[in-house]
Design a protein around this motif. Structure first.
Motif, PDB file in Angstrom:
ATOM      1  N   LEU A  75       7.711 -55.575 -83.863  1.00  0.00           N
ATOM      2  CA  LEU A  75       7.185 -56.848 -82.876  1.00  0.00           C
ATOM      3  C   LEU A  75       6.705 -56.148 -81.787  1.00  0.00           C
ATOM      4  O   LEU A  75       5.514 -56.740 -81.279  1.00  0.00           O
ATOM      5  N   GLY A  76       7.028 -55.234 -81.226  1.00  0.00           N
ATOM      6  CA  GLY A  76       6.682 -54.482 -79.996  1.00  0.00           C
ATOM      7  C   GLY A  76       5.359 -53.828 -80.268  1.00  0.00           C
ATOM      8  O   GLY A  76       4.321 -54.153 -79.354  1.00  0.00           O
ATOM      9  N   ASP A  77       5.143 -53.277 -81.338  1.00  0.00           N
ATOM     10  CA  ASP A  77       3.894 -52.826 -81.748  1.00  0.00           C
ATOM     11  C   ASP A  77       2.777 -53.711 -81.680  1.00  0.00           C
ATOM     12  O   ASP A  77       1.815 -53.459 -80.977  1.00  0.00           O
ATOM     13  N   VAL A  78       2.992 -54.586 -82.389  1.00  0.00           N
ATOM     14  CA  VAL A  78       1.973 -55.566 -82.644  1.00  0.00           C
ATOM     15  C   VAL A  78       1.678 -56.312 -81.062  1.00  0.00           C
ATOM     16  O   VAL A  78       0.672 -56.567 -80.860  1.00  0.00           O
ATOM     17  N   ARG A  79       2.872 -56.533 -80.409  1.00  0.00           N
ATOM     18  CA  ARG A  79       2.670 -57.323 -79.113  1.00  0.00           C
ATOM     19  C   ARG A  79       1.948 -56.582 -78.172  1.00  0.00           C
ATOM     20  O   ARG A  79       0.921 -57.052 -77.490  1.00  0.00           O
ATOM     21  N   TYR A  80       2.486 -55.127 -78.101  1.00  0.00           N
ATOM     22  CA  TYR A  80       1.357 -54.466 -77.067  1.00  0.00           C
ATOM     23  C   TYR A  80       0.233 -53.905 -77.402  1.00  0.00           C
ATOM     24  O   TYR A  80      -0.739 -53.281 -76.570  1.00  0.00           O
ATOM     25  N   LEU A  81       0.168 -53.517 -78.720  1.00  0.00           N
ATOM     26  CA  LEU A  81      -1.168 -53.001 -79.218  1.00  0.00           C
ATOM     27  C   LEU A  81      -2.568 -53.797 -79.711  1.00  0.00           C
ATOM     28  O   LEU A  81      -3.667 -53.751 -79.631  1.00  0.00           O
TER      29      LEU A  81
END
Length: 345
Positions: A75-81
């Motif tokens: 989720l963090g990957d998708v959120r920030y990238l």
């Protein structure tokens, strides 16, 4: 109604957080105001904890890390990238990045991630000089990954963890030098693991044997260091366990701290509200259900649950290649303003 229930569940965590800040007294204000100091401390703690985990219980780290932290870190990957920079609102980004990523997941070939990154450069809002420079790097890498298929995927499995750390370094504002503390510790710990410094701790803890972890050290050596001798293979597996754990810390703590518009840390309820605004409550519920389902599966068969997660999560390493190309090309790195402000401004 669902949102209120979820906030009620998070409220006790905020109470505990508030009490902890009261206990540390004058240090609380420094912790809240000085983002760079806070990130340096959190990063150093993550490096030390990851090193000790890799040296004492590597099989458990490799088994439980993806189960407990894998889905939140995706989720963090998708959120920030993807979401925070606003790429999800651009149809050309979905077209040039989404198709290669989909094929890359199905084939498990890193060349498709490199192809997606090259295609992303072609539609990036950038200068032709920067575009050509990026293509001059990606095209030879793509050719090498085709020629050395298998080796490329093995190398990327190890480098993927380091890519997250490199993205954090690029993400942070160009101010201060405290970030060198966790970076220096990371390099020292990596060199120590490759030099065999973890061997005494590993022998003392009996970490080579973990019957309940669902995998064995020989299994990980065969998948992560198939062509290395036993001694070097063991060290490479320990290095992977260490770097993977730090990779999770980057996406769950360090990049969120750097990207936040305000220097002060958010409450747990505030974090939930920010995620709700960006993803919607129903998608967050789906992600929570996925994480819970993975945990239940792990209780039944830990090894199978880990393998299932790794197959499902295959997209995110290649997503990092595509998004990193876009972020670099469009100059998102190294600014104090968050990516959403840069894109919209």
């Amino acid at each position: 109604m669902i949102e209120g229930a979820l906030e009620s569940l998070l409220a006790p965590a905020d109470v505990l957080r508030r009490q902890t800040l009261l206990l540390i007294g004058p240090w609380a204000a420094t912790w809240a105001r000085q983002r760079e100091m806070r990130v340096a401390v959190l990063g150093a703690i993550a490096v030390v904890a990851s090193f000790l985990g890799a040296a004492l219980a590597p099989l458990w780290m490799l088994a439980l890390g993806p189960i407990l932290l894998g889905v939140p870190h995706l989720l963090g990957d998708v959120r920030y990238l993807w979401v925070r920079p606003g790429f999800h609102r651009r149809a050309l980004c979905w077209l040039t990045g989404g198709v290669p990523l989909l094929v890359g997941v199905l084939t498990a070939r890193v060349v498709w991630g490199l192809l997606g990154a090259a295609a992303a450069l072609l539609i990036a809002r950038t200068s032709w000089r920067r575009r050509c420079l990026g293509l001059a790097i990606l095209v030879p890498l793509g050719a090498l990954s085709v020629h050395y298929s298998g080796w490329a995927e093995l190398l990327f499995a190890h480098l993927h963890n380091v890519i997250g750390i490199a993205l954090w370094w690029a993400w942070r504002p160009r101010a201060g030098r405290l970030h060198w503390v966790p970076l220096g510790l990371f390099l020292l710990a990596s060199a120590g693991l490759l030099a065999g410094m973890a061997a005494p701790l590993l022998a003392w803890s009996g970490g080579l044997s973990a019957p309940g972890s669902g995998t064995s050290m020989s299994y990980h050596m065969a998948s992560l260091a198939p062509h290395a001798g036993r001694e070097l293979g063991l060290r490479l597996v320990l290095l992977f366990a260490f770097a993977q754990s730090l990779h999770y810390a980057v996406w769950l703590r360090l990049i969120p701290e750097e990207d936040r518009p305000r220097a002060a840390p958010r409450t747990f309820v505030g974090t939930f509200r920010a995620l709700r605004d960006e993803f919607g409550v129903w998608l967050l519920c789906a992600v929570g259900a996925l994480a819970l389902g993975l945990a239940v599966w792990a209780c039944v068969d830990l090894g199978a649950a880990r393998t299932g997660y790794l197959r499902f999560a295959g997209f995110h390493g290649q997503l990092e290649l595509v998004a990193a190309a876009l972020l670099w090309a469009e100059g998102h790195f190294g600014s104090r303003r968050p990516p959403t402000e840069r894109t919209s401004g």
